[in-house]
Write a protein that holds these residues in place. Structure first.
Motif, PDB file in Angstrom:
ATOM      1  N   ILE A 162      48.035  50.110  55.663  1.00 22.45           N
ATOM      2  CA  ILE A 162      47.658  49.786  54.711  1.00 22.45           C
ATOM      3  C   ILE A 162      46.224  50.507  55.078  1.00 22.45           C
ATOM      4  CG2 ILE A 162      46.001  48.011  54.271  1.00 22.45           C
ATOM      5  CD1 ILE A 162      48.311  47.538  53.314  1.00 22.45           C
ATOM      6  N   ILE A 163      45.414  51.191  55.845  1.00 22.60           N
ATOM      7  CA  ILE A 163      44.131  51.653  56.257  1.00 22.60           C
ATOM      8  C   ILE A 163      44.302  53.211  55.495  1.00 22.60           C
ATOM      9  CG2 ILE A 163      43.370  52.731  58.029  1.00 22.60           C
ATOM     10  CD1 ILE A 163      43.741  50.300  59.762  1.00 22.60           C
ATOM     11  N   LYS A 164      45.864  53.709  55.352  1.00 19.64           N
ATOM     12  CA  LYS A 164      46.496  55.130  54.826  1.00 19.64           C
ATOM     13  C   LYS A 164      45.948  55.377  53.266  1.00 19.64           C
ATOM     14  CE  LYS A 164      50.061  56.639  58.368  1.00 19.64           C
ATOM     15  NZ  LYS A 164      50.453  56.759  58.913  1.00 19.64           N
ATOM     16  N   ALA A 165      46.903  53.743  53.608  1.00 20.85           N
ATOM     17  CA  ALA A 165      46.482  53.821  51.759  1.00 20.85           C
ATOM     18  C   ALA A 165      44.924  53.827  50.565  1.00 20.85           C
ATOM     19  CB  ALA A 165      47.279  52.223  51.907  1.00 20.85           C
ATOM     20  N   ALA A 166      44.554  52.512  51.733  1.00 23.29           N
ATOM     21  CA  ALA A 166      42.526  52.671  51.896  1.00 23.29           C
ATOM     22  C   ALA A 166      42.193  53.808  51.660  1.00 23.29           C
ATOM     23  CB  ALA A 166      42.198  51.804  52.450  1.00 23.29           C
ATOM     24  N   LEU A 167      43.037  54.888  52.325  1.00 27.48           N
ATOM     25  CA  LEU A 167      42.975  56.334  52.999  1.00 27.48           C
ATOM     26  C   LEU A 167      42.725  57.027  51.035  1.00 27.48           C
ATOM     27  CD1 LEU A 167      41.374  58.568  53.818  1.00 27.48           C
ATOM     28  CD2 LEU A 167      43.066  59.093  54.804  1.00 27.48           C
ATOM     29  N   LEU A 176      34.983  60.011  49.580  1.00 26.74           N
ATOM     30  CA  LEU A 176      36.049  60.162  51.339  1.00 26.74           C
ATOM     31  C   LEU A 176      34.699  60.030  52.422  1.00 26.74           C
ATOM     32  CD1 LEU A 176      37.960  60.799  52.717  1.00 26.74           C
ATOM     33  CD2 LEU A 176      37.567  62.925  52.497  1.00 26.74           C
ATOM     34  N   ASN A 177      34.136  58.659  51.816  1.00 27.20           N
ATOM     35  CA  ASN A 177      33.518  58.218  53.402  1.00 27.20           C
ATOM     36  C   ASN A 177      34.192  57.120  53.606  1.00 27.20           C
ATOM     37  OD1 ASN A 177      31.738  56.039  51.705  1.00 27.20           O
ATOM     38  ND2 ASN A 177      32.124  58.069  50.705  1.00 27.20           N
ATOM     39  N   PHE A 178      33.521  56.599  54.655  1.00 24.73           N
ATOM     40  CA  PHE A 178      34.070  55.014  55.845  1.00 24.73           C
ATOM     41  C   PHE A 178      33.589  54.170  55.537  1.00 24.73           C
ATOM     42  CE2 PHE A 178      35.898  57.761  58.908  1.00 24.73           C
ATOM     43  CZ  PHE A 178      36.643  57.289  59.825  1.00 24.73           C
ATOM     44  N   ARG A 179      32.668  54.027  54.712  1.00 21.74           N
ATOM     45  CA  ARG A 179      31.816  52.948  54.158  1.00 21.74           C
ATOM     46  C   ARG A 179      32.620  52.230  52.858  1.00 21.74           C
ATOM     47  NH1 ARG A 179      27.791  52.312  49.887  1.00 21.74           N
ATOM     48  NH2 ARG A 179      26.781  50.408  50.118  1.00 21.74           N
ATOM     49  N   TYR A 180      32.885  53.673  51.778  1.00 20.99           N
ATOM     50  CA  TYR A 180      34.030  53.034  50.585  1.00 20.99           C
ATOM     51  C   TYR A 180      34.909  52.853  51.178  1.00 20.99           C
ATOM     52  CZ  TYR A 180      35.368  53.630  46.424  1.00 20.99           C
ATOM     53  OH  TYR A 180      35.695  54.110  44.863  1.00 20.99           O
ATOM     54  N   ILE A 181      35.746  53.327  52.528  1.00 20.30           N
ATOM     55  CA  ILE A 181      37.202  53.060  52.734  1.00 20.30           C
ATOM     56  C   ILE A 181      37.060  51.064  53.502  1.00 20.30           C
ATOM     57  CG2 ILE A 181      39.287  53.373  54.127  1.00 20.30           C
ATOM     58  CD1 ILE A 181      38.453  55.832  54.266  1.00 20.30           C
ATOM     59  N   ASP A 182      36.250  51.099  53.668  1.00 23.98           N
ATOM     60  CA  ASP A 182      36.043  50.160  54.285  1.00 23.98           C
ATOM     61  C   ASP A 182      35.896  49.093  53.113  1.00 23.98           C
ATOM     62  OD1 ASP A 182      35.189  47.974  56.399  1.00 23.98           O
ATOM     63  OD2 ASP A 182      33.291  47.214  55.960  1.00 23.98           O
ATOM     64  N   ARG A 183      35.419  49.274  52.111  1.00 23.75           N
ATOM     65  CA  ARG A 183      35.122  48.058  51.112  1.00 23.75           C
ATOM     66  C   ARG A 183      36.566  48.379  50.335  1.00 23.75           C
ATOM     67  NH1 ARG A 183      31.776  44.271  48.956  1.00 23.75           N
ATOM     68  NH2 ARG A 183      32.718  44.336  47.523  1.00 23.75           N
ATOM     69  N   ILE A 184      37.062  49.039  50.174  1.00 20.69           N
ATOM     70  CA  ILE A 184      38.408  48.965  49.880  1.00 20.69           C
ATOM     71  C   ILE A 184      39.187  47.529  50.909  1.00 20.69           C
ATOM     72  CG2 ILE A 184      40.291  50.020  49.190  1.00 20.69           C
ATOM     73  CD1 ILE A 184      39.412  52.865  49.240  1.00 20.69           C
ATOM     74  N   LEU A 185      39.583  47.740  51.856  1.00 19.06           N
ATOM     75  CA  LEU A 185      39.985  47.096  52.395  1.00 19.06           C
ATOM     76  C   LEU A 185      39.439  45.621  52.998  1.00 19.06           C
ATOM     77  CD1 LEU A 185      40.264  49.402  55.674  1.00 19.06           C
ATOM     78  CD2 LEU A 185      42.482  48.458  54.326  1.00 19.06           C
ATOM     79  N   PHE A 186      38.047  45.424  52.954  1.00 21.56           N
ATOM     80  CA  PHE A 186      37.403  43.713  52.531  1.00 21.56           C
ATOM     81  C   PHE A 186      38.627  43.533  51.220  1.00 21.56           C
ATOM     82  CE2 PHE A 186      34.351  41.683  50.574  1.00 21.56           C
ATOM     83  CZ  PHE A 186      34.135  40.692  51.579  1.00 21.56           C
ATOM     84  N   GLU A 187      38.237  44.480  50.442  1.00 21.96           N
ATOM     85  CA  GLU A 187      38.743  43.669  48.887  1.00 21.96           C
ATOM     86  C   GLU A 187      39.964  43.353  49.060  1.00 21.96           C
ATOM     87  OE1 GLU A 187      36.791  42.867  46.246  1.00 21.96           O
ATOM     88  OE2 GLU A 187      34.674  43.005  47.086  1.00 21.96           O
ATOM     89  N   TRP A 188      40.725  44.153  50.184  1.00 25.27           N
ATOM     90  CA  TRP A 188      42.845  44.381  49.492  1.00 25.27           C
ATOM     91  C   TRP A 188      42.626  42.538  50.388  1.00 25.27           C
ATOM     92  CZ3 TRP A 188      44.443  49.625  50.722  1.00 25.27           C
ATOM     93  CH2 TRP A 188      44.560  50.485  49.480  1.00 25.27           C
ATOM     94  N   LYS A 189      41.906  42.223  51.787  1.00 23.44           N
ATOM     95  CA  LYS A 189      42.343  41.401  53.139  1.00 23.44           C
ATOM     96  C   LYS A 189      41.963  40.182  51.452  1.00 23.44           C
ATOM     97  CE  LYS A 189      41.350  40.272  57.290  1.00 23.44           C
ATOM     98  NZ  LYS A 189      40.800  40.273  58.918  1.00 23.44           N
ATOM     99  N   LYS A 190      40.686  39.947  51.155  1.00 27.32           N
ATOM    100  CA  LYS A 190      40.262  39.049  50.466  1.00 27.32           C
ATOM    101  C   LYS A 190      41.080  38.737  49.128  1.00 27.32           C
ATOM    102  CE  LYS A 190      36.709  39.784  47.708  1.00 27.32           C
ATOM    103  NZ  LYS A 190      35.143  39.756  46.788  1.00 27.32           N
ATOM    104  N   ASN A 191      41.888  39.630  48.475  1.00 28.38           N
ATOM    105  CA  ASN A 191      42.712  39.598  47.522  1.00 28.38           C
ATOM    106  C   ASN A 191      43.886  39.619  47.980  1.00 28.38           C
ATOM    107  OD1 ASN A 191      40.642  39.549  44.544  1.00 28.38           O
ATOM    108  ND2 ASN A 191      40.097  40.692  45.849  1.00 28.38           N
ATOM    109  N   GLY A 192      44.239  39.477  49.357  1.00 31.51           N
ATOM    110  CA  GLY A 192      45.622  39.043  49.973  1.00 31.51           C
ATOM    111  C   GLY A 192      46.473  39.840  50.221  1.00 31.51           C
ATOM    112  N   ILE A 193      46.211  41.002  49.961  1.00 28.04           N
ATOM    113  CA  ILE A 193      46.655  42.448  50.413  1.00 28.04           C
ATOM    114  C   ILE A 193      47.520  42.950  51.338  1.00 28.04           C
ATOM    115  CG2 ILE A 193      46.946  44.973  49.388  1.00 28.04           C
ATOM    116  CD1 ILE A 193      46.633  42.769  46.955  1.00 28.04           C
TER     117      ILE A 193
END
Length: 235
Positions: A162-167, A176-193
């Motif tokens: 999943i982290i690779k997919a967010a990357l 391409l920065n960690f803050r942006y990737i962290d936001r993607i992971l946060f949104e995915w987890k919030k939406n049950g991805i």
């Protein structure tokens, strides 16, 4: 050879030896003599002889009764064999051997091996994850970035895939920065991805081109092709 004799031999039955026991007896701390003794005990138990003596076991083996007794003592200490007490309807007490502890230890050993193998695979995936990030960023990761990666896995519970997919999502979005990737992971987890397929479908719906009244024209007269972009950092 008389057919009747062959039939008598076949009627004696057979002892089933679990292949798992043959493959793992050494890892259980058993030697060949103890393994053969256990197999003879299994044979006795199947025949209804629930408490074979060292002398009876020695008759089946190439070692004296005293050595059979010593092997049995070791097996009891190792927890491979147990002695159960039984009382019949008349109140007569008796003892019998059981090999249930042996099978329990074998199952536990296989479970531990499975866990270790899973941990090894996960460790390889995590190491691969660090390498992929460094390749995409074109430089070694900073200590803070390494700590963030570890936090995504250990604390947030994100799978390496999943982290690779967010990357990949960040690369496609040109962020391409960690803050942006962290936001993607946060949104995915919030939406049950939780899977790659879900992440792919979820991201694809934000990159659908929106219809416009008139396409933009370049000076050459050609229409400019635009790549749909979704900013995950937007509220």
């Amino acid at each position: 050879m008389e057919k009747k004799k062959v039939a008598e031999w076949l009627a004696q039955g057979s002892v089933v030896i679990p292949k798992l026991l043959l493959n793992h007896y050494k890892r259980l701390g058993l030697n060949e003599g103890e393994l053969v003794l256990l197999l003879h005990m299994q044979s006795f138990l199947e025949e209804g002889v629930t408490f074979p003596t060292p002398a009876e076991l020695a008759e089946k083996m190439t070692v004296p009764a005293a050595e059979c007794m010593e092997m049995m003592r070791r097996l009891l200490q190792k927890g491979m064999v147990a002695i159960e007490e039984h009382t019949d309807e008349r109140g007569v007490r008796s003892e019998k051997y059981t090999l249930e502890p042996l099978w329990e230890q074998l199952v536990h050993h296989l479970y531990v091996q499975e866990v270790k193998n899973g941990q090894s695979v996960q460790q390889e995936e995590e190491e691969s994850l660090y390498t992929i990030f460094e390749q995409e960023f074109g430089r070694p990761l900073s200590p803070f970035e390494c700590e963030t990666l570890a936090m995504w896995i250990d604390q947030d519970g994100h799978e390496p895939a999943i982290i690779k997919a967010a990357l990949r999502e960040a690369v496609l979005s040109g962020k391409l920065n960690f803050r942006y990737i962290d936001r993607i992971l946060f949104e995915w987890k919030k939406n049950g991805i939780r899977t790659i397929e879900q992440a792919h479908d979820y991201g694809k719906k934000f990159r659908k081109p929106k219809p416009s009244a008139r396409p933009a024209k370049q000076a050459t007269g050609e229409f400019k092709q635009t790549i749909p972009f979704f900013n995950w950092l937007d509220p």
